[in-house]
Scaffold this motif. Structure first.
Motif, PDB file in Angstrom:
ATOM      1  N   THR A   3       1.230  -1.168  -0.283  1.00 41.05           N
ATOM      2  CA  THR A   3       0.338   0.139   0.153  1.00 41.05           C
ATOM      3  C   THR A   3       0.407   1.232   0.141  1.00 41.05           C
ATOM      4  O   THR A   3       1.441   1.108   0.457  1.00 41.05           O
ATOM      5  N   HIS A   4       0.204   2.170  -0.759  1.00 39.98           N
ATOM      6  CA  HIS A   4       1.393   3.624  -0.838  1.00 39.98           C
ATOM      7  C   HIS A   4       0.674   4.554   0.466  1.00 39.98           C
ATOM      8  O   HIS A   4      -0.454   4.342  -0.283  1.00 39.98           O
ATOM      9  N   ILE A   5       1.515   4.918   0.675  1.00 43.11           N
ATOM     10  CA  ILE A   5       0.862   5.989   2.009  1.00 43.11           C
ATOM     11  C   ILE A   5       1.480   7.451   1.943  1.00 43.11           C
ATOM     12  O   ILE A   5       2.508   7.539   1.473  1.00 43.11           O
ATOM     13  N   HIS A   6       0.383   7.793   1.706  1.00 41.97           N
ATOM     14  CA  HIS A   6       1.284   9.983   2.282  1.00 41.97           C
ATOM     15  C   HIS A   6      -0.220  10.428   2.278  1.00 41.97           C
ATOM     16  O   HIS A   6      -1.170   9.551   2.367  1.00 41.97           O
ATOM     17  N   ASP A   7      -0.061  11.043   2.970  1.00 41.56           N
ATOM     18  CA  ASP A   7      -1.159  12.293   3.635  1.00 41.56           C
ATOM     19  C   ASP A   7      -1.746  13.756   2.584  1.00 41.56           C
ATOM     20  O   ASP A   7      -0.837  13.247   0.739  1.00 41.56           O
ATOM     21  N   SER A   8      -2.904  13.759   2.398  1.00 41.62           N
ATOM     22  CA  SER A   8      -3.992  14.689   1.581  1.00 41.62           C
ATOM     23  C   SER A   8      -3.779  15.929   2.133  1.00 41.62           C
ATOM     24  O   SER A   8      -4.414  15.927   2.958  1.00 41.62           O
ATOM     25  N   ASP A   9      -4.359  16.859   0.902  1.00 43.90           N
ATOM     26  CA  ASP A   9      -4.696  18.115   1.753  1.00 43.90           C
ATOM     27  C   ASP A   9      -6.709  18.552   1.397  1.00 43.90           C
ATOM     28  O   ASP A   9      -6.441  19.551   1.429  1.00 43.90           O
ATOM     29  N   GLY A  10      -7.209  17.389   0.712  1.00 42.62           N
ATOM     30  CA  GLY A  10      -8.112  17.700   0.291  1.00 42.62           C
ATOM     31  C   GLY A  10      -8.929  18.353   0.093  1.00 42.62           C
ATOM     32  O   GLY A  10      -9.931  19.356  -0.210  1.00 42.62           O
ATOM     33  N   GLY A  12      -8.014  17.730  -3.920  1.00 47.27           N
ATOM     34  CA  GLY A  12      -8.087  17.237  -5.011  1.00 47.27           C
ATOM     35  C   GLY A  12      -7.007  17.406  -5.284  1.00 47.27           C
ATOM     36  O   GLY A  12      -7.301  16.647  -6.241  1.00 47.27           O
ATOM     37  N   ARG A  13      -5.677  18.041  -5.486  1.00 43.67           N
ATOM     38  CA  ARG A  13      -5.360  17.784  -5.539  1.00 43.67           C
ATOM     39  C   ARG A  13      -4.203  15.993  -4.818  1.00 43.67           C
ATOM     40  O   ARG A  13      -4.193  15.626  -3.870  1.00 43.67           O
ATOM     41  N   ASP A  14      -2.813  16.071  -5.133  1.00 49.61           N
ATOM     42  CA  ASP A  14      -2.051  14.621  -4.866  1.00 49.61           C
ATOM     43  C   ASP A  14      -0.647  14.915  -4.648  1.00 49.61           C
ATOM     44  O   ASP A  14      -0.441  14.945  -5.015  1.00 49.61           O
ATOM     45  N   PRO A  15      -0.737  16.157  -3.418  1.00 54.17           N
ATOM     46  CA  PRO A  15       0.157  16.134  -3.042  1.00 54.17           C
ATOM     47  C   PRO A  15       1.468  15.339  -2.366  1.00 54.17           C
ATOM     48  O   PRO A  15       2.404  16.057  -1.762  1.00 54.17           O
ATOM     49  N   HIS A  16       0.769  14.080  -1.863  1.00 55.03           N
ATOM     50  CA  HIS A  16       1.758  13.062  -1.732  1.00 55.03           C
ATOM     51  C   HIS A  16       2.984  14.006  -0.148  1.00 55.03           C
ATOM     52  O   HIS A  16       3.918  13.914   0.366  1.00 55.03           O
ATOM     53  N   LEU A  17       2.256  14.558   0.992  1.00 56.15           N
ATOM     54  CA  LEU A  17       2.205  14.738   2.422  1.00 56.15           C
ATOM     55  C   LEU A  17       3.180  14.066   3.121  1.00 56.15           C
ATOM     56  O   LEU A  17       2.211  12.643   2.913  1.00 56.15           O
ATOM     57  N   PRO A  19       2.488  11.595   6.215  1.00 58.55           N
ATOM     58  CA  PRO A  19       1.446  11.936   7.408  1.00 58.55           C
ATOM     59  C   PRO A  19       1.603  12.881   8.050  1.00 58.55           C
ATOM     60  O   PRO A  19       2.746  12.591   9.073  1.00 58.55           O
ATOM     61  N   GLY A  20       0.436  12.611   8.539  1.00 59.88           N
ATOM     62  CA  GLY A  20      -0.298  13.815   9.377  1.00 59.88           C
ATOM     63  C   GLY A  20       0.172  14.980   8.649  1.00 59.88           C
ATOM     64  O   GLY A  20      -0.178  16.124  10.540  1.00 59.88           O
ATOM     65  N   ASP A  21       1.275  15.296   8.075  1.00 57.57           N
ATOM     66  CA  ASP A  21       0.674  16.889   7.876  1.00 57.57           C
ATOM     67  C   ASP A  21      -0.497  16.995   7.003  1.00 57.57           C
ATOM     68  O   ASP A  21      -0.641  17.986   6.402  1.00 57.57           O
ATOM     69  N   GLY A  22      -1.624  16.231   6.578  1.00 59.46           N
ATOM     70  CA  GLY A  22      -2.578  16.805   5.646  1.00 59.46           C
ATOM     71  C   GLY A  22      -3.936  16.500   6.895  1.00 59.46           C
ATOM     72  O   GLY A  22      -4.191  16.520   8.032  1.00 59.46           O
ATOM     73  N   ILE A  23      -4.553  15.472   6.315  1.00 59.10           N
ATOM     74  CA  ILE A  23      -6.364  15.713   6.989  1.00 59.10           C
ATOM     75  C   ILE A  23      -6.427  13.822   7.198  1.00 59.10           C
ATOM     76  O   ILE A  23      -7.741  14.019   7.498  1.00 59.10           O
ATOM     77  N   VAL A  24      -5.286  13.148   7.104  1.00 61.57           N
ATOM     78  CA  VAL A  24      -6.420  11.849   6.603  1.00 61.57           C
ATOM     79  C   VAL A  24      -5.736  11.484   8.039  1.00 61.57           C
ATOM     80  O   VAL A  24      -4.949  11.885   9.028  1.00 61.57           O
ATOM     81  N   ASP A  25      -6.900  10.508   8.796  1.00 67.06           N
ATOM     82  CA  ASP A  25      -7.647  10.285  10.217  1.00 67.06           C
ATOM     83  C   ASP A  25      -6.535   9.149  11.151  1.00 67.06           C
ATOM     84  O   ASP A  25      -7.144   7.870  10.098  1.00 67.06           O
ATOM     85  N   TRP A  26      -4.650   9.358  10.491  1.00 72.60           N
ATOM     86  CA  TRP A  26      -4.372   8.080  10.414  1.00 72.60           C
ATOM     87  C   TRP A  26      -4.220   7.078  11.643  1.00 72.60           C
ATOM     88  O   TRP A  26      -4.277   5.641  11.278  1.00 72.60           O
ATOM     89  N   PRO A  27      -4.891   7.546  13.058  1.00 68.80           N
ATOM     90  CA  PRO A  27      -5.089   6.165  13.963  1.00 68.80           C
ATOM     91  C   PRO A  27      -6.349   5.282  13.428  1.00 68.80           C
ATOM     92  O   PRO A  27      -5.870   4.501  13.308  1.00 68.80           O
ATOM     93  N   ALA A  28      -6.979   5.873  12.597  1.00 62.74           N
ATOM     94  CA  ALA A  28      -8.677   5.334  12.225  1.00 62.74           C
ATOM     95  C   ALA A  28      -8.018   4.727  11.301  1.00 62.74           C
ATOM     96  O   ALA A  28      -8.344   3.288  10.896  1.00 62.74           O
ATOM     97  N   THR A  29      -7.441   5.043  10.092  1.00 61.89           N
ATOM     98  CA  THR A  29      -6.528   4.253   9.046  1.00 61.89           C
ATOM     99  C   THR A  29      -5.769   2.963   9.561  1.00 61.89           C
ATOM    100  O   THR A  29      -6.089   1.628   8.752  1.00 61.89           O
ATOM    101  N   MET A  30      -5.295   3.075  10.259  1.00 59.65           N
ATOM    102  CA  MET A  30      -4.519   1.953  11.073  1.00 59.65           C
ATOM    103  C   MET A  30      -4.978   0.859  11.657  1.00 59.65           C
ATOM    104  O   MET A  30      -5.412  -0.441  11.049  1.00 59.65           O
TER     105      MET A  30
END
Length: 71
Positions: A3-10, A12-17, A19-30
């Motif tokens: 799985t390719h992991i990166h965060d998002s700015d939400g 519609g772009r794909d900035p490959h932030l 983890p933790g620099d965007g809007i993804v709820d990482w504990p829920a994702t894990m």
């Protein structure tokens, strides 16, 4: 399988932030990965910025922290 992991700015772009620099709820994702007994690899796919090694190490540290919190 991986799985390719990166965060998002939400926006519609794909900035490959990192983890933790965007809007993804990482504990829920894990937790979601754990709930399906995912045993594949997590591949960090983040932009390196001015110091790619620092970005990579920071991203790894955050992911491990998120995984522990999801535990």
């Amino acid at each position: 399988m991986n799985t390719h992991i990166h965060d998002s700015d939400g926006v519609g772009r794909d900035p490959h932030l990192p983890p933790g620099d965007g809007i993804v709820d990482w504990p829920a994702t894990m937790r979601a990965f754990q709930s399906i007994n995912y045993t594949g690899r997590h591949v960090l796919e983040v932009r390196g910025g001015d110091d790619p090694l620092d970005t990579l190490l920071r991203s790894r540290k955050r992911l491990l922290s998120f995984a522990l919190r999801a535990g």
